[in-house]
Design an enzyme around this catalytic site. Structure first.
Site, PDB file in Angstrom:
ATOM      1  N   GLU A 142       0.847  -1.201   0.000  1.00 58.43           N
ATOM      2  CA  GLU A 142       0.000   0.000   0.000  1.00 58.43           C
ATOM      3  C   GLU A 142       0.877   1.243   0.000  1.00 58.43           C
ATOM      4  OE1 GLU A 142      -3.009   0.069  -1.194  1.00 58.43           O
ATOM      5  OE2 GLU A 142      -3.669  -1.284   0.384  1.00 58.43           O
ATOM      6  N   SER A 178     -25.710   6.713 -16.053  1.00 54.38           N
ATOM      7  CA  SER A 178     -25.268   5.920 -14.915  1.00 54.38           C
ATOM      8  C   SER A 178     -26.491   5.509 -14.106  1.00 54.38           C
ATOM      9  CB  SER A 178     -24.309   6.731 -14.029  1.00 54.38           C
ATOM     10  OG  SER A 178     -24.247   6.133 -12.746  1.00 54.38           O
ATOM     11  N   GLY A 190     -16.365   4.909  -4.824  1.00 55.27           N
ATOM     12  CA  GLY A 190     -15.627   5.707  -3.835  1.00 55.27           C
ATOM     13  C   GLY A 190     -15.354   4.988  -2.531  1.00 55.27           C
ATOM     14  N   GLY A 240     -12.722   2.750  -2.110  1.00 53.69           N
ATOM     15  CA  GLY A 240     -11.354   2.230  -2.046  1.00 53.69           C
ATOM     16  C   GLY A 240     -11.187   0.891  -2.748  1.00 53.69           C
ATOM     17  N   LEU A 241     -12.140   0.531  -3.608  1.00 56.55           N
ATOM     18  CA  LEU A 241     -12.038  -0.743  -4.337  1.00 56.55           C
ATOM     19  C   LEU A 241     -11.823  -0.491  -5.825  1.00 56.55           C
ATOM     20  CD1 LEU A 241     -14.955  -2.622  -2.503  1.00 56.55           C
ATOM     21  CD2 LEU A 241     -12.501  -2.773  -2.026  1.00 56.55           C
ATOM     22  N   SER A 242     -11.303   0.688  -6.147  1.00 55.74           N
ATOM     23  CA  SER A 242     -10.945   1.053  -7.525  1.00 55.74           C
ATOM     24  C   SER A 242     -12.127   1.219  -8.465  1.00 55.74           C
ATOM     25  CB  SER A 242     -10.014   0.004  -8.137  1.00 55.74           C
ATOM     26  OG  SER A 242      -8.739   0.206  -7.689  1.00 55.74           O
ATOM     27  N   GLU A 288      -6.080   9.309 -15.782  1.00 56.72           N
ATOM     28  CA  GLU A 288      -6.416   9.709 -14.408  1.00 56.72           C
ATOM     29  C   GLU A 288      -5.442  10.775 -13.896  1.00 56.72           C
ATOM     30  OE1 GLU A 288      -8.177   6.799 -12.094  1.00 56.72           O
ATOM     31  OE2 GLU A 288      -7.972   7.903 -10.224  1.00 56.72           O
ATOM     32  N   ASP A 295      -3.975   0.101  -9.559  1.00 57.12           N
ATOM     33  CA  ASP A 295      -5.397  -0.190  -9.754  1.00 57.12           C
ATOM     34  C   ASP A 295      -5.674  -0.597 -11.197  1.00 57.12           C
ATOM     35  OD1 ASP A 295      -5.481   0.768  -7.208  1.00 57.12           O
ATOM     36  OD2 ASP A 295      -6.452   2.664  -7.701  1.00 57.12           O
TER      37      ASP A 295
HETATM   38  C1  GLA Z   1      -5.052   4.479  -4.567  1.00 50.70           C
HETATM   39  C2  GLA Z   1      -4.249   4.750  -5.830  1.00 50.70           C
HETATM   40  C3  GLA Z   1      -3.225   3.630  -6.073  1.00 50.70           C
HETATM   41  C4  GLA Z   1      -2.365   3.394  -4.820  1.00 50.70           C
HETATM   42  C5  GLA Z   1      -3.247   3.246  -3.580  1.00 50.70           C
HETATM   43  C6  GLA Z   1      -2.458   3.160  -2.307  1.00 50.70           C
HETATM   44  O1  GLA Z   1      -5.839   3.330  -4.724  1.00 50.70           O
HETATM   45  O2  GLA Z   1      -5.119   4.826  -6.939  1.00 50.70           O
HETATM   46  O3  GLA Z   1      -2.417   3.941  -7.193  1.00 50.70           O
HETATM   47  O4  GLA Z   1      -1.425   4.429  -4.649  1.00 50.70           O
HETATM   48  O5  GLA Z   1      -4.178   4.306  -3.461  1.00 50.70           O
HETATM   49  O6  GLA Z   1      -1.708   1.992  -2.275  1.00 50.70           O
END
Ligand code: GLA
Length: 351
Positions: free
Chosen positions: A15, A47, A99, A101-103, A137, A149
């Site tokens: 991380e 959406s 939103g 934290g799962l991309s 991005e 991600d």
């Molecule tokens: C976000 C960013 C990633 C990475 C993480 C932390 O998800 O998009 O590129 O830096 O935070 O590990």
């Protein structure tokens, strides 16, 4: 009609190491963004989750600071690289929380990119797609993220985690054993934290620059002596985390699951104490998951809210219910949990 399924990801370990070109080990998961649509001369997209419709022309791509930026960013980067394409008309929906934290951003970007890749025969490889989405991005949306991600979303493979060296983009599939992954979305959105993310990235980049190193992989504990307090704390964490990614990969390869669990839990507390990106909500989940017998648990993604996960040898839905019940008594957030497994990367959906 073309339908694309684009997964989210859980980062198992590594991380805040990708923007200093260190090691990461994410895994694509079976929560998806779907995009269904047709070619069109402009872009018109609805959406379902956000109940919002956007349309725009390719000649006029302006950032609006909303969800459509991720889509515009993909058109913008493809046009910048002189790809020949037009628009699309379609809808997006899915079960990947936005939103958390799962991309969800990378998942949306790559749903659009894969759609355009197939419809307009752009012939982009999975790696090219990941790099383009990251550039979109960084340069269009304005988020200074690393490449983790996007690579997890494109290269995902059912049954495997992906060990990645983000300096040279070497990657390796690591068999992921039959474990249950309980993801806990704390219900705390992390948009507010973007400036904290950028701040850490800046300090780490400056530190590596001073040390004359391109990647954090080359930093050693002895390099920390001459640094200022904050630099020492941040880089110290990253040095240990890079090491842990390699050890966690080897523990998985050797099917040493308890050791793998111990490594990820240790990573959580190092992130919390030294990198300062955890929160009481994330810590609450980690402590409770361990209390209920998780092999290991940690926050995943950037932190400051978002999600954490824990790994179990038995189906953990009852544990999820229990933790959620107590959590809701303490924290006023709209939290939820998911039991997920690994997934293939972004692809056309045929059924
Ligand atoms: C976000 C960013 C990633 C990475 C993480 C932390 O998800 O998009 O590129 O830096 O935070 O590990």
């Amino acid at each position: 009609m073309l339908k694309i399924a684009s997964p989210g990801r859980v980062n198992l370990i590594g991380e805040h190491t990708d923007y200093s070109l260190g090691y990461v080990m994410p895994m694509a998961i079976n929560l998806y963004t779907f995009l269904e649509g047709e070619k069109a001369s402009l872009v018109e997209i609805y959406s379902e989750n956000l109940k919002s419709k956007k349309s725009f022309y390719l000649q006029n791509l302006k950032r609006e600071n909303d969800w459509s930026d991720y889509i515009k960013g993909i058109f913008w980067i493809l046009l910048k690289h002189n790809h020949n394409l037009q628009g699309l008309r379609g809808k997006i929906y899915g079960n990947l929380p936005i939103g958390s934290g799962l991309s969800s951003s990378a998942s949306l970007e790559l749903a659009v990119l894969e759609f355009l890749n197939l419809k307009y025969k752009l012939k982009l490889s999975k790696m090219e797609e990941a790099i383009l989405a990251k550039e979109a991005e960084n340069e269009f949306v304005g988020v200074p993220c690393g490449v983790m991600d996007q690579m997890a979303v494109t290269l995902g493979k059912r049954g495997y985690a992906i060990f990645i060296d983000t300096e040279n983009l070497y990657y390796e599939y690591v068999p992921f054993p039959k474990l249950y992954i309980l993801i806990f979305d704390t219900g705390v959105r992390r948009e507010l934290a973007n400036s904290e993310y950028a701040k850490r990235r800046k300090i780490v980049e400056k530190t590596l620059n001073e040390l004359g190193m391109k990647s954090s992989k080359y930093a050693e504990l002895k390099n920390l002596n001459k640094l200022q307090e904050l630099q020492r704390r941040f880089l110290g964490y990253i040095i240990r985390e890079n090491q842990r990614v390699v050890e966690a990969r080897d523990a998985l390869k050797n099917e040493n699951l308890q050791e793998f669990g111990n490594i990820i839990t240790e990573a959580h507390w190092d992130l919390a104490k030294n990198y300062g990106v955890s929160s009481p909500e994330l810590d609450f989940f980690v402590k409770n998951a361990l209390k209920y017998g998780a092999l290991g648990a940690r926050l995943t993604g950037a932190g400051f809210g978002g999600s954490a996960f824990a790994i179990f040898t038995e189906e953990p839905s009852k544990i999820g219910d229990e933790i959620l019940k107590v959590y809701k008594r303490i924290f006023p957030h709209n939290a939820r949990y998911f039991v997920v497994s690994s997934s293939d990367g972004v692809r056309e959906c045929v059924h």
